[in-house]
Design an enzyme around this catalytic site. Sequence first.
Site, PDB file in Angstrom:
ATOM      1  N   ASP A   1       7.995 -10.016   9.896  1.00  0.00           N
ATOM      2  CA  ASP A   1       6.882 -11.189   9.725  1.00  0.00           C
ATOM      3  C   ASP A   1       7.423 -12.437   9.214  1.00  0.00           C
ATOM      4  OD1 ASP A   1       5.676  -9.515  11.415  1.00  0.00           O
ATOM      5  OD2 ASP A   1       4.162  -8.761   9.912  1.00  0.00           O
TER       6      ASP A   1
ATOM      7  N   HIS B   1       7.388  -1.919  15.647  1.00  0.00           N
ATOM      8  CA  HIS B   1       7.571  -0.847  14.561  1.00  0.00           C
ATOM      9  C   HIS B   1       9.096  -0.450  14.319  1.00  0.00           C
ATOM     10  CE1 HIS B   1       3.629  -0.123  13.047  1.00  0.00           C
ATOM     11  NE2 HIS B   1       3.019  -0.404  14.331  1.00  0.00           N
TER      12      HIS B   1
ATOM     13  N   SER C   1     -10.298 -20.965   0.055  1.00  0.00           N
ATOM     14  CA  SER C   1      -9.953 -21.143   1.599  1.00  0.00           C
ATOM     15  C   SER C   1     -11.413 -21.482   2.305  1.00  0.00           C
ATOM     16  CB  SER C   1      -9.580 -19.679   1.881  1.00  0.00           C
ATOM     17  OG  SER C   1      -9.941 -19.406   3.428  1.00  0.00           O
TER      18      SER C   1
ATOM     19  N   ASP D   1      11.206  -2.570  12.546  1.00  0.00           N
ATOM     20  CA  ASP D   1      11.773  -3.422  11.342  1.00  0.00           C
ATOM     21  C   ASP D   1      12.237  -2.511  10.294  1.00  0.00           C
ATOM     22  OD1 ASP D   1       9.026  -3.437  11.029  1.00  0.00           O
ATOM     23  OD2 ASP D   1       9.245  -5.614  10.230  1.00  0.00           O
TER      24      ASP D   1
ATOM     25  N   SER E   1      -0.999 -12.720   7.304  1.00  0.00           N
ATOM     26  CA  SER E   1      -0.759 -12.283   5.973  1.00  0.00           C
ATOM     27  C   SER E   1       0.576 -13.110   5.532  1.00  0.00           C
ATOM     28  CB  SER E   1      -0.779 -11.177   5.561  1.00  0.00           C
ATOM     29  OG  SER E   1      -0.082 -10.200   6.334  1.00  0.00           O
TER      30      SER E   1
ATOM     31  N   ALA F   1      -5.439  -9.894  12.787  1.00  0.00           N
ATOM     32  CA  ALA F   1      -5.520  -9.646  14.067  1.00  0.00           C
ATOM     33  C   ALA F   1      -4.080  -9.272  14.754  1.00  0.00           C
ATOM     34  CB  ALA F   1      -6.148 -11.009  14.968  1.00  0.00           C
TER      35      ALA F   1
END
Length: 404
Positions: free
Chosen positions: A190, A53, A86, A55, A146, A141
Amino acid sequence: MGTTDARLAAMAPSSELHALIEPHAQQFAARFGPGARPRLFFSPGRVNLMGAHLDYSGGPVMPMALDRGTFVAIRARDDGRLTLASTLEGEVYCGALTALPAAALGRWFDYPLGVIVHLLQEAPAAAGFDLLFGGNLPIGAGLSSSASICVGTAHAVRALWGRPAGPQASIQSALWGERNWVGVQCGIMDPFAVALSRPGHVLWIDCRDERSEHLPFDTEELLIAVADSGVRRELAKGDFNRRVSECREVFALLRSRAPEARVLCDVPAALVEASAQELGPLLLRRARHVMGEVARTHEARAALLAGDHARFGRCVSATHASLRDLYEVSVPELDCLAEAAQAFPGVLGARLTGAGFGGCVVVVLTRAARAGLGEHLEREFERRFGRRPAVFFFRGSGGPCELA
Ligand code: GLA
């Protein structure tokens, strides 16, 4: 897939990616009918080892891409239409590229749609396409499914449209999609980790100026395992955005007394302590996590570069305690897995990974601890929660790639 099967699948070396992705090409043909073979892409997931936490507060982070991720099969169509399907989701998006929705629809395909909207802002589309997602990464998870989907979409669609496909272009589209379309105020970690990682290395990102570096990670000696608590919290997006605004609030309160500071992570720890009254207990806890984590992440970097794996691992475990007690993003299931892992001989450190509120614990272990760790975590977790968590062992990975 049973836990043991899942563990074996996770051990597949990247040269076996072709074998893993081939059934995906067949599923594409079954769904979209015969025709030209689709182009196939892989986009990895990631774990964050240090810099939890930080970034979005401009601090340093140390993520690593995983050899599990998203499979993308894509084929052009000549009617200007777009299909997003998907193998992991029931709903399908169909529409004309010239008439995309004006806002997110609250479905899984918001992630790729946001990326496509961004790509269309850059230049008009070259062709419509059918796109089938799949993969072997647990979804939601904390392993960045994403960003894996968003970077993978940008990479594949740019390739199909003949646009240059450098990592920065994919990162920008992924960030735009998540922030402006889906509405998560995520930091840069990410998509950077997914797009820029290299096997055998941890990525070091200084999120203040977006500079990154590859630090060697001794894969002869060290392994990464991930234990999935199975907890998926619907409210996670709201909880995450709340942490982002709490950090903004801390910085707004302190910045006038730290004129040099461009971001919260620049604020001196002593100023946070001196401002305890003004911050109040909740913001003080958040700020203490940020200050402690910045120092720990620098210590972890020094330990890694010095080959001091035990010290590196202690930093990882101390991060979990801080996320639990100060940042308050853990849940009992994650605490149980982290504590059980930390107590296992040969484990160097363990912490929750990703945003928290559920998801996975990442474990840094020596090769010697490989035998028995999975069973130990399954047993300890089952004793407390009456079900078995999935445990995976990972190799690192590079960024997104096309498979011939
Ligand atoms: C989520 C966000 C990242 C980062 C982590 C916490 O994964 O998407 O940007 O903030 O949480 O380190």
